[in-house]
Structure formats: structure tokens, C-alpha cells
Design a protein around this motif. Structure first.
Motif, mmCIF file in Angstrom:
data_model
loop_
_atom_site.group_PDB
_atom_site.id
_atom_site.type_symbol
_atom_site.label_atom_id
_atom_site.label_comp_id
_atom_site.label_asym_id
_atom_site.label_seq_id
_atom_site.Cartn_x
_atom_site.Cartn_y
_atom_site.Cartn_z
ATOM 1 N N VAL A 16 1.049 -1.001 0.524
ATOM 2 C CA VAL A 16 -0.030 -0.143 0.004
ATOM 3 C C VAL A 16 1.049 1.484 -0.133
ATOM 4 C CG1 VAL A 16 -1.755 1.944 1.575
ATOM 5 C CG2 VAL A 16 -1.531 -0.766 1.747
ATOM 6 N N VAL A 17 1.857 0.957 0.630
ATOM 7 C CA VAL A 17 2.613 1.764 1.142
ATOM 8 C C VAL A 17 3.422 2.690 -0.861
ATOM 9 C CG1 VAL A 17 5.210 3.520 2.147
ATOM 10 C CG2 VAL A 17 2.850 2.444 3.567
ATOM 11 N N ALA A 18 3.714 1.538 -0.977
ATOM 12 C CA ALA A 18 4.075 1.490 -2.564
ATOM 13 C C ALA A 18 4.039 2.098 -3.562
ATOM 14 C CB ALA A 18 4.816 0.474 -2.424
ATOM 15 N N LEU A 19 1.987 1.684 -3.639
ATOM 16 C CA LEU A 19 1.213 2.151 -4.379
ATOM 17 C C LEU A 19 1.284 3.603 -4.356
ATOM 18 C CD1 LEU A 19 -0.712 -0.333 -4.534
ATOM 19 C CD2 LEU A 19 0.461 -0.077 -6.175
ATOM 20 N N VAL A 20 1.295 4.137 -3.173
ATOM 21 C CA VAL A 20 0.634 5.837 -2.339
ATOM 22 C C VAL A 20 2.159 6.241 -2.833
ATOM 23 C CG1 VAL A 20 0.700 7.334 -0.788
ATOM 24 C CG2 VAL A 20 -0.893 5.448 -1.045
ATOM 25 N N GLY A 21 3.086 5.523 -3.193
ATOM 26 C CA GLY A 21 4.084 6.689 -3.404
ATOM 27 C C GLY A 21 4.354 6.359 -4.534
ATOM 28 N N ILE A 22 3.790 6.433 -5.654
ATOM 29 C CA ILE A 22 3.962 5.709 -6.696
ATOM 30 C C ILE A 22 2.853 6.806 -7.534
ATOM 31 C CG2 ILE A 22 3.592 3.981 -9.301
ATOM 32 C CD1 ILE A 22 4.883 2.008 -7.749
ATOM 33 N N LEU A 23 1.641 6.821 -6.866
ATOM 34 C CA LEU A 23 0.691 7.769 -7.602
ATOM 35 C C LEU A 23 1.217 9.071 -6.942
ATOM 36 C CD1 LEU A 23 -2.509 5.919 -6.217
ATOM 37 C CD2 LEU A 23 -1.746 6.221 -8.692
ATOM 38 N N ALA A 24 2.029 9.512 -5.542
ATOM 39 C CA ALA A 24 1.978 10.607 -5.679
ATOM 40 C C ALA A 24 3.090 11.274 -6.429
ATOM 41 C CB ALA A 24 3.132 10.552 -3.716
ATOM 42 N N SER A 25 4.110 10.385 -6.976
ATOM 43 C CA SER A 25 5.297 10.792 -7.909
ATOM 44 C C SER A 25 4.814 11.466 -8.954
ATOM 45 C CB SER A 25 6.586 9.513 -7.713
ATOM 46 O OG SER A 25 5.408 8.955 -8.823
ATOM 47 N N ILE A 26 3.759 10.116 -10.087
ATOM 48 C CA ILE A 26 2.907 10.601 -11.252
ATOM 49 C C ILE A 26 2.205 11.604 -10.700
ATOM 50 C CG2 ILE A 26 0.881 10.216 -12.279
ATOM 51 C CD1 ILE A 26 2.731 7.570 -11.909
ATOM 52 N N ALA A 27 1.413 12.176 -10.491
ATOM 53 C CA ALA A 27 0.771 13.242 -9.297
ATOM 54 C C ALA A 27 0.633 14.659 -9.015
ATOM 55 C CB ALA A 27 0.144 13.116 -7.994
ATOM 56 N N TYR A 28 2.053 14.595 -8.192
ATOM 57 C CA TYR A 28 2.680 16.057 -8.278
ATOM 58 C C TYR A 28 3.706 16.386 -8.547
ATOM 59 C CZ TYR A 28 6.127 18.973 -4.978
ATOM 60 O OH TYR A 28 6.650 19.786 -4.568
ATOM 61 N N PRO A 29 4.335 16.002 -10.037
ATOM 62 C CA PRO A 29 4.278 17.324 -11.003
ATOM 63 C C PRO A 29 3.079 18.277 -11.680
ATOM 64 C CG PRO A 29 5.854 15.256 -11.294
ATOM 65 C CD PRO A 29 4.397 15.246 -10.513
ATOM 66 N N SER A 30 2.291 17.089 -11.970
ATOM 67 C CA SER A 30 1.017 17.908 -12.736
ATOM 68 C C SER A 30 0.183 19.087 -12.048
ATOM 69 C CB SER A 30 -0.234 17.012 -12.780
ATOM 70 O OG SER A 30 0.896 16.003 -13.629
ATOM 71 N N PHE A 31 0.760 18.452 -10.300
ATOM 72 C CA PHE A 31 0.030 19.507 -9.281
ATOM 73 C C PHE A 31 0.795 20.342 -9.751
ATOM 74 C CE2 PHE A 31 0.447 21.609 -4.939
ATOM 75 C CZ PHE A 31 -0.861 21.783 -4.879
ATOM 76 N N ILE A 32 1.779 20.804 -9.625
ATOM 77 C CA ILE A 32 3.230 21.894 -9.630
ATOM 78 C C ILE A 32 2.755 22.528 -10.336
ATOM 79 C CG2 ILE A 32 5.499 22.262 -9.600
ATOM 80 C CD1 ILE A 32 5.024 21.506 -7.277
ATOM 81 N N GLU A 33 2.702 21.886 -11.434
ATOM 82 C CA GLU A 33 2.705 22.676 -12.860
ATOM 83 C C GLU A 33 0.824 23.364 -13.161
ATOM 84 O OE1 GLU A 33 3.290 24.354 -16.377
ATOM 85 O OE2 GLU A 33 4.522 23.181 -15.175
ATOM 86 N N ALA A 34 -0.140 22.756 -12.565
ATOM 87 C CA ALA A 34 -0.934 23.680 -11.881
ATOM 88 C C ALA A 34 -1.258 25.086 -11.656
ATOM 89 C CB ALA A 34 -2.265 22.854 -11.856
ATOM 90 N N ILE A 35 0.094 24.784 -10.007
ATOM 91 C CA ILE A 35 -0.149 25.901 -9.090
ATOM 92 C C ILE A 35 0.891 26.861 -10.519
ATOM 93 C CG2 ILE A 35 1.564 26.750 -7.165
ATOM 94 C CD1 ILE A 35 -0.963 25.070 -6.966
#
Length: 157
Positions: free
Chosen positions: A23-42
Motif C-alpha cells: 500500500v505504501v509503495a502504491l501511494v508513493g507511485i501515485l504521488a510521484s505521478i501526480a506531484y509534477p502535474s500539481f506543481i504545473e497547475a500551481i
């Protein structure tokens, strides 16, 4: 009920260490995919700070020219009497290349702002090109390449 049945029941209620690690690994993978998109939106949201400041200066320049016959050469006193920083403080503002019929106003990402990492749109500009009123909306990337194309991603039209 025997003691054996009770201990089996208690063991079935918990999670194993392997399940938790998955579960921790899956959350980490999802966060690493979503974080750059979040920063670009900001970053895209903060670009509105530059666009707002530049259009305010553009309107002030036109009012100045209507009253004085030439464009103002500065944002401060003796000129438009406007701030040299954008409303949210992410960009520094300046008027350059002004004549009676032309001017360029630039919004450059401040070194103290997170926008300095915006490699696509670090510098915004509005340029009044000639007496016919040709206005160019452009931006420069981190390499200093000016983009005034209609498809410029920094100016959403």
C-alpha cells in the motif's frame, strides 16, 4: 469455542507487514505521478499574476498616451505611478524600449518567487510595435527565446 478458534479469529483482523508495504509503495507511485502535474497547475495559476499586471500597465499606457501624446517611460513617479512588482509579488515589472509610438512592458519572475522555476514562461511581455497599434503578447523561456505566436502556451487566449 476453543482457545484455538479465538486466536485464529484475532489473527485474521490485522494487516501483514507485506500488505502495508504494498500500500505504501502504491501511494508513493501515485504521488510521484501526480506531484509534477500539481506543481504545473500551481505555476499556471501564478502566471495570471503577470498577465493581470501587464494588462493593467497596458491600459495605463493607453490612458497616458491619450493625455500626453506619447507613452510613459517609467512605472514610478513621473510616469504611470504604478508598482514595479505584480500584485502577488511573483513578478518584477519594467517598461523598456519606449518611444512616442512604441513600448515594451515586461514581467520577469522574481528570484524570491517559486515562479523562477517556471522554465516555459519565465518572462512575459506586451509590446506595442508601431503607430498602427500592433500589439504582441509574448513570453520568454529560460533560454531567452521569445515566443509571440498565437499558440503561445503562456498566454491563454
Amino acid at each position: 469455542m476453543t482457545i484455538r478458534a479465538i486466536s485464529h479469529w484475532n489473527r485474521a483482523l490485522g494487516f501483514t507487514l507485506i500488505e502495508m508495504m504494498v500500500v505504501v509503495a502504491l501511494v508513493g507511485i501515485l504521488a510521484s505521478i501526480a506531484y509534477p502535474s500539481f506543481i504545473e497547475a500551481i505555476r499556471k495559476g501564478r502566471r495570471a499574476d503577470a498577465v493581470s499586471a501587464l494588462t493593467q500597465i497596458q491600459h495605463a499606457q493607453e490612458r497616458w498616451r491619450a493625455n500626453n501624446g506619447t507613452y510613459a517611460g517609467s512605472l514610478g513617479a513621473g510616469g504611470l505611478n504604478l508598482s514595479t512588482t505584480s500584485p502577488d509579488g511573483h513578478y518584477s515589472l519594467a517598461i523598456t524600449n519606449n518611444t512616442a509610438q512604441t513600448y515594451t512592458v515586461k514581467a520577469t519572475a522574481s528570484s524570491s518567487s517559486p515562479q523562477v522555476d517556471d522554465t516555459k514562461c519565465r518572462v512575459f511581455q506586451i509590446r506595442m510595435n508601431d503607430a498602427r497599434g500592433l500589439v504582441e503578447f509574448g513570453s520568454e523561456n529560460s533560454a531567452g527565446t521569445l515566443n509571440v505566436a498565437a499558440s503561445n502556451p503562456c498566454w491563454s487566449k
